[in-house]
Enzyme design. Sequence first.
Site, PDB file in Angstrom:
ATOM      1  N   HIS A 106     -21.118  35.204   4.829  1.00 54.93           N
ATOM      2  CA  HIS A 106     -21.823  33.935   5.024  1.00 54.93           C
ATOM      3  C   HIS A 106     -22.779  34.074   6.212  1.00 54.93           C
ATOM      4  O   HIS A 106     -22.512  34.836   7.140  1.00 54.93           O
ATOM      5  CB  HIS A 106     -20.744  32.877   5.315  1.00 54.93           C
ATOM      6  CG  HIS A 106     -21.203  31.468   5.340  1.00 54.93           C
ATOM      7  ND1 HIS A 106     -21.797  30.897   6.437  1.00 54.93           N
ATOM      8  CD2 HIS A 106     -21.124  30.488   4.408  1.00 54.93           C
ATOM      9  CE1 HIS A 106     -22.065  29.629   6.187  1.00 54.93           C
ATOM     10  NE2 HIS A 106     -21.667  29.349   4.951  1.00 54.93           N
ATOM     11  N   ASP A 121     -13.410  36.286   9.015  1.00 56.15           N
ATOM     12  CA  ASP A 121     -13.845  34.918   8.757  1.00 56.15           C
ATOM     13  C   ASP A 121     -12.959  34.380   7.645  1.00 56.15           C
ATOM     14  O   ASP A 121     -13.117  34.752   6.478  1.00 56.15           O
ATOM     15  CB  ASP A 121     -15.329  34.956   8.337  1.00 56.15           C
ATOM     16  CG  ASP A 121     -15.808  33.631   7.747  1.00 56.15           C
ATOM     17  OD1 ASP A 121     -14.996  32.700   7.630  1.00 56.15           O
ATOM     18  OD2 ASP A 121     -16.994  33.562   7.398  1.00 56.15           O
ATOM     19  N   GLN A 128     -12.780  30.640   3.891  1.00 57.86           N
ATOM     20  CA  GLN A 128     -12.455  30.412   2.475  1.00 57.86           C
ATOM     21  C   GLN A 128     -11.059  30.896   2.101  1.00 57.86           C
ATOM     22  O   GLN A 128     -10.658  30.751   0.942  1.00 57.86           O
ATOM     23  CB  GLN A 128     -13.486  31.112   1.573  1.00 57.86           C
ATOM     24  CG  GLN A 128     -14.889  30.542   1.676  1.00 57.86           C
ATOM     25  CD  GLN A 128     -15.010  29.106   1.164  1.00 57.86           C
ATOM     26  OE1 GLN A 128     -14.109  28.563   0.535  1.00 57.86           O
ATOM     27  NE2 GLN A 128     -16.135  28.480   1.459  1.00 57.86           N
ATOM     28  N   LYS A 168     -12.269  22.463   5.609  1.00 56.05           N
ATOM     29  CA  LYS A 168     -12.026  23.121   4.309  1.00 56.05           C
ATOM     30  C   LYS A 168     -10.529  23.185   3.983  1.00 56.05           C
ATOM     31  O   LYS A 168     -10.152  23.545   2.878  1.00 56.05           O
ATOM     32  CB  LYS A 168     -12.623  24.534   4.316  1.00 56.05           C
ATOM     33  CG  LYS A 168     -14.162  24.523   4.393  1.00 56.05           C
ATOM     34  CD  LYS A 168     -14.729  25.900   4.157  1.00 56.05           C
ATOM     35  CE  LYS A 168     -16.097  26.093   4.727  1.00 56.05           C
ATOM     36  NZ  LYS A 168     -17.170  25.638   3.830  1.00 56.05           N
ATOM     37  N   CYS A 199     -25.712  29.793   1.663  1.00 56.06           N
ATOM     38  CA  CYS A 199     -25.686  30.419   2.997  1.00 56.06           C
ATOM     39  C   CYS A 199     -25.308  31.887   2.898  1.00 56.06           C
ATOM     40  O   CYS A 199     -24.528  32.403   3.718  1.00 56.06           O
ATOM     41  CB  CYS A 199     -24.741  29.696   3.951  1.00 56.06           C
ATOM     42  SG  CYS A 199     -25.238  28.009   4.250  1.00 56.06           S
TER      43      CYS A 199
HETATM   44  C1  PLP Z   1     -17.106  32.201   4.205  1.00 55.54           C
HETATM   45  C2  PLP Z   1     -17.615  31.123   5.113  1.00 55.54           C
HETATM   46  N1  PLP Z   1     -17.780  31.367   6.403  1.00 55.54           N
HETATM   47  C3  PLP Z   1     -18.213  30.428   7.258  1.00 55.54           C
HETATM   48  C4  PLP Z   1     -18.533  29.168   6.834  1.00 55.54           C
HETATM   49  C5  PLP Z   1     -19.048  28.176   7.815  1.00 55.54           C
HETATM   50  O1  PLP Z   1     -18.130  27.157   8.017  1.00 55.54           O
HETATM   51  P1  PLP Z   1     -18.529  25.875   8.858  1.00 55.54           P
HETATM   52  O2  PLP Z   1     -19.797  25.349   8.268  1.00 55.54           O
HETATM   53  O3  PLP Z   1     -17.369  24.959   8.673  1.00 55.54           O
HETATM   54  O4  PLP Z   1     -18.706  26.319  10.276  1.00 55.54           O
HETATM   55  C6  PLP Z   1     -18.393  28.853   5.482  1.00 55.54           C
HETATM   56  C7  PLP Z   1     -18.771  27.518   4.997  1.00 55.54           C
HETATM   57  O5  PLP Z   1     -19.132  27.310   3.878  1.00 55.54           O
HETATM   58  C8  PLP Z   1     -17.919  29.860   4.600  1.00 55.54           C
HETATM   59  O6  PLP Z   1     -17.773  29.607   3.295  1.00 55.54           O
END
Ligand code: PLP
Length: 421
Positions: free
Chosen positions: A122, A199, A202, A225, A367
């Site tokens: 992401h 990270d 998900q 999430k 993203c």
């Molecule tokens: C794999 C992954 N990393 C990071 C994020 C970013 O999360 P946040 O927008 O809650 O900071 C997301 C959000 O969609 C994501 O799917």
Amino acid sequence: MDVARLREDFPVLRREFHGHPLAYLDSAATSQKPNAVIEAVSEFYREHNANVHRGVYALSEEATDLYEGARERVARFLHAGDPSEIVFTRGTTESLNLLSHALVRSGRIGRGERVLTTVLDHHSNIVPWQLQQTYSGIGLDFVDIDEDGRVGGEAFEAALTPATRVATFAHVSNVLGTVLPVAELAERAHGKGALAIVDAAQSAPHRPIDVGALGVDFLAFSGHKVLGPTGIGVLWGRGELLAELPPFMGGGEMIREVHQDGVRFREPPARFEAGTPPIAEAVGLRAALDYLEGVGWEELMAHERSLTEHTLRVARERFGDRLRIYGPPPGPDRDAIFSFTLEGAHPHDVASLLDADGVAIRSGHHCAQPLMERLGVPALSRASAYLYTLPEEIDRMMASLGRVEELFRPRGTTARTPSPV
Ligand SMILES: Cc1ncc(COP(=O)(O)O)c(C=O)c1O
């Protein structure tokens, strides 16, 4: 798992849009909230609201206990050694920005040294490192995916260079649903002297996380999430590593003493929590984790596995190659995220037309533009499921996609095979 019963806990799922009941298939973007979370947040504001750590009066002590209690709950959720290893942030994005900044400032990585991420990550696990690339002269490398959208251990190992100091990767891809072999990747990173960051944005909503078993050094996830409120996230770090990192932001709460000629910082986690923290959000997160673990991981995972099998099977039977779903086939390394293209229809049109049927999916680059480039697509439509998703909602999406296909069918061509759904 009685999904119909469980759905009663989520008030928003009762809503209707454009004359249809909502089929919410966008949980990878954010999850819906059960009453337990909504209530915990309102009760905090109704009964316990005060700033934390500052007051000597009973109400402030109550708020502090609730906030610190949430930290202990998150530590248990991650199987972390100690609550002091839990830093509250605003979300995964802030956790990763904090970390990239602090690792550079601490000298753990510097000019000419390299970070390894993956092409499926992401933007929030790419752009913070690109900022450090610009401002601090570090290098950034990307591991490629294989044909099914997996990141293999050997490809990962080959991309680790003697200059790699940090390897950072998603646990689960927000586009492909691929579950990465985190423990193996962390071990390979450590073997080459690099730190391992995961990270878990998900993965934390969908599977139990044990930071010790994963063998990583840092892990980030977002409250919104995992059934919790927006505005709160977590950075977990191994205690001895957090202790050597400098702060990301300066301000109140994170200092031991401040003078005109200098400042001394507090120990983690306070050092990384400048200013008034997200107190009500932490209380809501605690309620969310209680709710989630109350459902039971085995049941939740079995439900999502069966939704994955159902979705991929129905899609294949009904549309064949005309509906292309990206990512691995059903199996233990495939989660319930379905990014797809429907032949002849733009992903944005697909999402808008599905909305008219009450089916909420997302379209765009999610993203993950480097991944879109790798797949050779400008955008994808994406449906994603969670514990409250019904197979009937997937079927409604398929029926709606069938109507989209008819709408975009060139004049003079014959109708598609009728749907078995
Ligand atoms: C794999 C992954 N990393 C990071 C994020 C970013 O999360 P946040 O927008 O809650 O900071 C997301 C959000 O969609 C994501 O799917």
